[in-house]
Design a protein around this motif. Structure first.
Motif, short mmCIF file in Angstrom:
data_model
loop_
_atom_site.label_atom_id
_atom_site.label_comp_id
_atom_site.label_asym_id
_atom_site.label_seq_id
_atom_site.Cartn_x
_atom_site.Cartn_y
_atom_site.Cartn_z
N VAL A 19 0.82 -1.21 0.00
CA VAL A 19 0.00 0.00 0.00
C VAL A 19 0.86 1.27 0.00
CG1 VAL A 19 -1.97 -1.13 1.11
CG2 VAL A 19 -0.28 0.03 2.53
N TYR A 20 2.16 1.12 0.29
CA TYR A 20 3.05 2.27 0.28
C TYR A 20 4.48 1.77 0.11
CZ TYR A 20 5.82 6.28 1.62
OH TYR A 20 6.73 7.31 1.60
N ALA A 27 5.07 -0.71 3.12
CA ALA A 27 3.89 -1.06 3.92
C ALA A 27 3.01 -1.98 3.09
CB ALA A 27 3.13 0.19 4.32
N LYS A 29 -0.35 -5.24 3.35
CA LYS A 29 -1.44 -5.81 4.15
C LYS A 29 -0.97 -7.04 4.89
CE LYS A 29 -5.14 -4.11 1.17
NZ LYS A 29 -6.31 -4.44 0.36
N ILE A 39 -2.33 -3.15 8.41
CA ILE A 39 -1.17 -2.89 7.56
C ILE A 39 0.10 -3.06 8.39
CG2 ILE A 39 -0.04 -1.16 6.07
CD1 ILE A 39 -2.85 -1.97 5.07
N VAL A 41 3.90 -1.78 8.57
CA VAL A 41 4.81 -0.74 8.06
C VAL A 41 6.20 -1.09 8.56
CG1 VAL A 41 5.26 1.73 7.90
CG2 VAL A 41 2.91 0.91 8.25
N VAL A 67 4.67 8.02 7.58
CA VAL A 67 4.07 7.10 6.60
C VAL A 67 2.76 6.51 7.16
CG1 VAL A 67 4.37 4.85 5.47
CG2 VAL A 67 6.20 6.56 5.36
N ILE A 68 2.78 6.14 8.45
CA ILE A 68 1.56 5.61 9.08
C ILE A 68 0.42 6.63 8.96
CG2 ILE A 68 0.53 5.04 11.34
CD1 ILE A 68 3.26 3.60 11.97
N LYS A 70 0.10 8.97 6.72
CA LYS A 70 -0.30 9.07 5.31
C LYS A 70 -1.21 7.91 4.92
CE LYS A 70 1.55 8.89 0.61
NZ LYS A 70 0.21 9.23 0.13
N ILE A 71 -0.84 6.70 5.34
CA ILE A 71 -1.65 5.52 5.01
C ILE A 71 -3.03 5.64 5.69
CG2 ILE A 71 -1.87 3.02 5.24
CD1 ILE A 71 1.25 2.92 5.21
N ASP A 74 -4.97 7.92 3.55
CA ASP A 74 -5.32 7.27 2.27
C ASP A 74 -6.44 6.25 2.45
OD1 ASP A 74 -3.34 8.75 1.09
OD2 ASP A 74 -1.91 7.09 0.88
N LEU A 75 -6.38 5.50 3.55
CA LEU A 75 -7.37 4.43 3.78
C LEU A 75 -8.58 4.93 4.57
CD1 LEU A 75 -5.02 1.37 4.46
CD2 LEU A 75 -6.00 2.18 2.30
#
Ligand code: 5GP
Ligand code: ZN
Length: 114
Positions: A19-20, A27, A29, A39, A41, A67-68, A70-71, A74-75
């Motif tokens: 996912v990233y 990152a 699943k 997820i 990371v 990043v966490i 950002k995810i 995004d999710l």
């Protein structure tokens, strides 16, 4: 590390649902999700566990949290909330010896111990 499952995922030798990804962090699943969103990371650098972090890794750990975030955005779980877990060592229940941050969300999480 040759026999590390997460290093194999980084090298794309083992498939995963990514996912990233950037030059230092990836990152994907979790294969056995504990929540609707689960997820992992991880740093691309093979760091076995939290206890193996060095001073030079401080920036990297900060980037992982960025990043966490950002995810989570995004999710679409940023507003409702989520949980980040790092299991460390035997008592902490760590099974894979490559530092990883669990990002869990998508439902009201139970089993709160702290
Ligand atoms: P730990 O228990 O070490 O904190 O978490 C390891 C996590 O890695 C577990 O949630 C497990 O489901 C996940 N996992 C183990 N092997 C694989 C794999 O090959 N692919 C993916 N996507 N996740 C894995
Ligand atoms: Zn590894």
């Amino acid at each position: 590390m040759e026999d590390c499952i997460f290093c194999k995922i980084i090298k794309k030798e083992v498939p995963s649902q990514i996912v990233y990804e950037d030059s230092q962090i990836i990152a994907f699943k979790d294969i056995q999700p504990a929540a609707p969103i689960h997820i992992l990371v991880i740093p691309k650098k093979h760091i076995p566990s939290l206890i193996n972090l060095n001073k030079e890794d401080e920036l990297l750990v900060g980037q992982i949290y960025t990043v966490i975030n950002k995810i989570a955005e995004d999710l679409k779980i940023k507003e409702k909330g989520f949980r980040v877990i790092v299991n460390c060592g035997k008592d902490g229940g760590q099974e894979v010896e490559h530092l990883h941050f669990h990002l869990l969300g998508g439902k009201q999480l139970g089993e709160k111990i702290v």
